[in-house]
Design a protein around this motif. Sequence first.
Motif, PDB file in Angstrom:
ATOM      1  N   MET A   1      35.674  48.559  47.111  1.00 18.80           N
ATOM      2  CA  MET A   1      35.166  48.168  45.798  1.00 18.80           C
ATOM      3  C   MET A   1      34.095  47.121  46.015  1.00 18.80           C
ATOM      4  SD  MET A   1      38.735  47.722  43.749  1.00 18.80           S
ATOM      5  CE  MET A   1      39.477  46.778  45.062  1.00 18.80           C
ATOM      6  N   LYS A   2      33.107  47.099  45.168  1.00 15.81           N
ATOM      7  CA  LYS A   2      32.070  46.074  45.227  1.00 15.81           C
ATOM      8  C   LYS A   2      32.393  45.025  44.167  1.00 15.81           C
ATOM      9  CE  LYS A   2      29.074  48.014  48.109  1.00 15.81           C
ATOM     10  NZ  LYS A   2      28.548  47.417  49.293  1.00 15.81           N
ATOM     11  N   VAL A   3      32.546  43.781  44.604  1.00  9.87           N
ATOM     12  CA  VAL A   3      32.828  42.683  43.688  1.00  9.87           C
ATOM     13  C   VAL A   3      31.826  41.566  43.934  1.00  9.87           C
ATOM     14  CG1 VAL A   3      35.291  43.192  43.478  1.00  9.87           C
ATOM     15  CG2 VAL A   3      34.513  41.675  45.268  1.00  9.87           C
ATOM     16  N   ARG A   4      31.631  40.748  42.934  1.00 10.78           N
ATOM     17  CA  ARG A   4      30.746  39.586  43.083  1.00 10.78           C
ATOM     18  C   ARG A   4      31.548  38.441  43.663  1.00 10.78           C
ATOM     19  NH1 ARG A   4      25.784  40.589  41.501  1.00 10.78           N
ATOM     20  NH2 ARG A   4      25.504  42.084  39.826  1.00 10.78           N
TER      21      ARG A   4
ATOM     22  N   GLY B   1      31.322  34.993  46.893  1.00 12.12           N
ATOM     23  CA  GLY B   1      30.527  34.244  47.859  1.00 12.12           C
ATOM     24  C   GLY B   1      29.473  33.400  47.184  1.00 12.12           C
ATOM     25  N   LYS B   2      28.455  33.036  47.953  1.00 14.24           N
ATOM     26  CA  LYS B   2      27.378  32.204  47.418  1.00 14.24           C
ATOM     27  C   LYS B   2      26.435  33.018  46.552  1.00 14.24           C
ATOM     28  CE  LYS B   2      27.503  28.989  51.225  1.00 14.24           C
ATOM     29  NZ  LYS B   2      26.769  28.340  52.297  1.00 14.24           N
ATOM     30  N   ALA B   3      25.996  32.441  45.494  1.00 11.89           N
ATOM     31  CA  ALA B   3      25.021  33.027  44.566  1.00 11.89           C
ATOM     32  C   ALA B   3      25.510  34.337  43.948  1.00 11.89           C
ATOM     33  CB  ALA B   3      23.673  33.230  45.266  1.00 11.89           C
ATOM     34  N   GLY B   4      26.783  34.593  43.957  1.00  8.12           N
ATOM     35  CA  GLY B   4      27.330  35.770  43.292  1.00  8.12           C
ATOM     36  C   GLY B   4      26.888  37.083  43.890  1.00  8.12           C
ATOM     37  N   LYS B   5      26.677  37.138  45.196  1.00  4.49           N
ATOM     38  CA  LYS B   5      26.271  38.387  45.837  1.00  4.49           C
ATOM     39  C   LYS B   5      27.414  39.396  45.776  1.00  4.49           C
ATOM     40  CE  LYS B   5      23.054  36.476  49.177  1.00  4.49           C
ATOM     41  NZ  LYS B   5      22.734  36.352  50.607  1.00  4.49           N
ATOM     42  N   ARG B   6      27.039  40.667  45.783  1.00  4.12           N
ATOM     43  CA  ARG B   6      28.039  41.731  45.775  1.00  4.12           C
ATOM     44  C   ARG B   6      28.566  41.923  47.193  1.00  4.12           C
ATOM     45  NH1 ARG B   6      27.933  45.563  41.384  1.00  4.12           N
ATOM     46  NH2 ARG B   6      28.542  47.130  42.889  1.00  4.12           N
ATOM     47  N   VAL B   7      29.877  41.864  47.341  1.00  2.22           N
ATOM     48  CA  VAL B   7      30.504  42.059  48.640  1.00  2.22           C
ATOM     49  C   VAL B   7      31.527  43.187  48.537  1.00  2.22           C
ATOM     50  CG1 VAL B   7      30.171  39.691  49.419  1.00  2.22           C
ATOM     51  CG2 VAL B   7      32.225  40.276  48.156  1.00  2.22           C
ATOM     52  N   SER B   8      31.793  43.829  49.663  1.00  2.00           N
ATOM     53  CA  SER B   8      32.768  44.908  49.688  1.00  2.00           C
ATOM     54  C   SER B   8      34.171  44.341  49.857  1.00  2.00           C
ATOM     55  CB  SER B   8      32.470  45.866  50.843  1.00  2.00           C
ATOM     56  OG  SER B   8      31.255  46.515  50.626  1.00  2.00           O
ATOM     57  N   THR B   9      35.086  44.895  49.101  1.00  2.00           N
ATOM     58  CA  THR B   9      36.494  44.552  49.206  1.00  2.00           C
ATOM     59  C   THR B   9      37.233  45.830  49.560  1.00  2.00           C
ATOM     60  OG1 THR B   9      36.250  42.843  47.538  1.00  2.00           O
ATOM     61  CG2 THR B   9      38.463  43.610  47.968  1.00  2.00           C
ATOM     62  N   TYR B  10      38.109  45.762  50.536  1.00  2.00           N
ATOM     63  CA  TYR B  10      38.820  46.943  51.008  1.00  2.00           C
ATOM     64  C   TYR B  10      40.265  46.907  50.545  1.00  2.00           C
ATOM     65  CZ  TYR B  10      34.664  47.452  53.772  1.00  2.00           C
ATOM     66  OH  TYR B  10      33.357  47.584  54.144  1.00  2.00           O
ATOM     67  N   GLN B  11      40.778  48.090  50.199  1.00  2.00           N
ATOM     68  CA  GLN B  11      42.106  48.193  49.601  1.00  2.00           C
ATOM     69  C   GLN B  11      42.816  49.434  50.137  1.00  2.00           C
ATOM     70  OE1 GLN B  11      42.120  49.447  45.446  1.00  2.00           O
ATOM     71  NE2 GLN B  11      43.533  47.780  45.028  1.00  2.00           N
ATOM     72  N   ILE B  12      44.105  49.298  50.459  1.00  2.00           N
ATOM     73  CA  ILE B  12      44.933  50.436  50.858  1.00  2.00           C
ATOM     74  C   ILE B  12      45.878  50.748  49.702  1.00  2.00           C
ATOM     75  CG2 ILE B  12      46.817  51.193  52.345  1.00  2.00           C
ATOM     76  CD1 ILE B  12      45.608  49.758  54.613  1.00  2.00           C
ATOM     77  N   THR B  13      45.925  52.024  49.322  1.00  2.00           N
ATOM     78  CA  THR B  13      46.880  52.490  48.321  1.00  2.00           C
ATOM     79  C   THR B  13      48.007  53.186  49.071  1.00  2.00           C
ATOM     80  OG1 THR B  13      45.083  52.808  46.770  1.00  2.00           O
ATOM     81  CG2 THR B  13      47.164  53.864  46.241  1.00  2.00           C
ATOM     82  N   SER B  14      49.211  52.687  48.888  1.00  2.00           N
ATOM     83  CA  SER B  14      50.355  53.163  49.656  1.00  2.00           C
ATOM     84  C   SER B  14      51.542  53.375  48.728  1.00  2.00           C
ATOM     85  CB  SER B  14      50.693  52.110  50.722  1.00  2.00           C
ATOM     86  OG  SER B  14      51.821  52.494  51.464  1.00  2.00           O
TER      87      SER B  14
END
Length: 143
Positions: free
Chosen positions: A53-56, A58-71
């Motif tokens: 997922m891409k979420v805002r 870090g610094k200056a609200g940059k878009r970063v990737s967040t990883y998730q496992i569905t189990s």
Amino acid sequence: MTKQRFGKRLAFAAIMAVAFAAPSAGAQQAEPVPKAGKLISAGGVLSGELNTMKVRGGKAGKRVSTYQITSEPRRLPPPNGLCNLETGPETFQLIASSDAQTAQLKNLVGKEISVKVDEVACAQDAGQMSEAVVTKWSIVTAH
């Protein structure tokens, strides 16, 4: 004449009300109670599909990737327990602590993976999209 028709209509309405109420009453009692999943503790293996997922952040609200496992639902070790859920968490956010881990996860998005869990806790921050957070982990196998 109107009394006979009124009686027939009333009897028909009563029969229909009983016919529709009976199946719904039985369905409410037939639901099984959900069971809590298996316990996952330090050193345990968690398997599931890896999503990103891409979420805002870090610094200056940059878009970063967040990883998730569905189990499948899993219980966490005390004091976290079931994370205030009936069956335990089903979504686990993987926190990448280095660029190497991020690159490793990027190649496995959408695939079934297994990770060895070293530290896991319930999600508590408002920005977390998962029910539980895995802070220390390593990939065991990639299918």
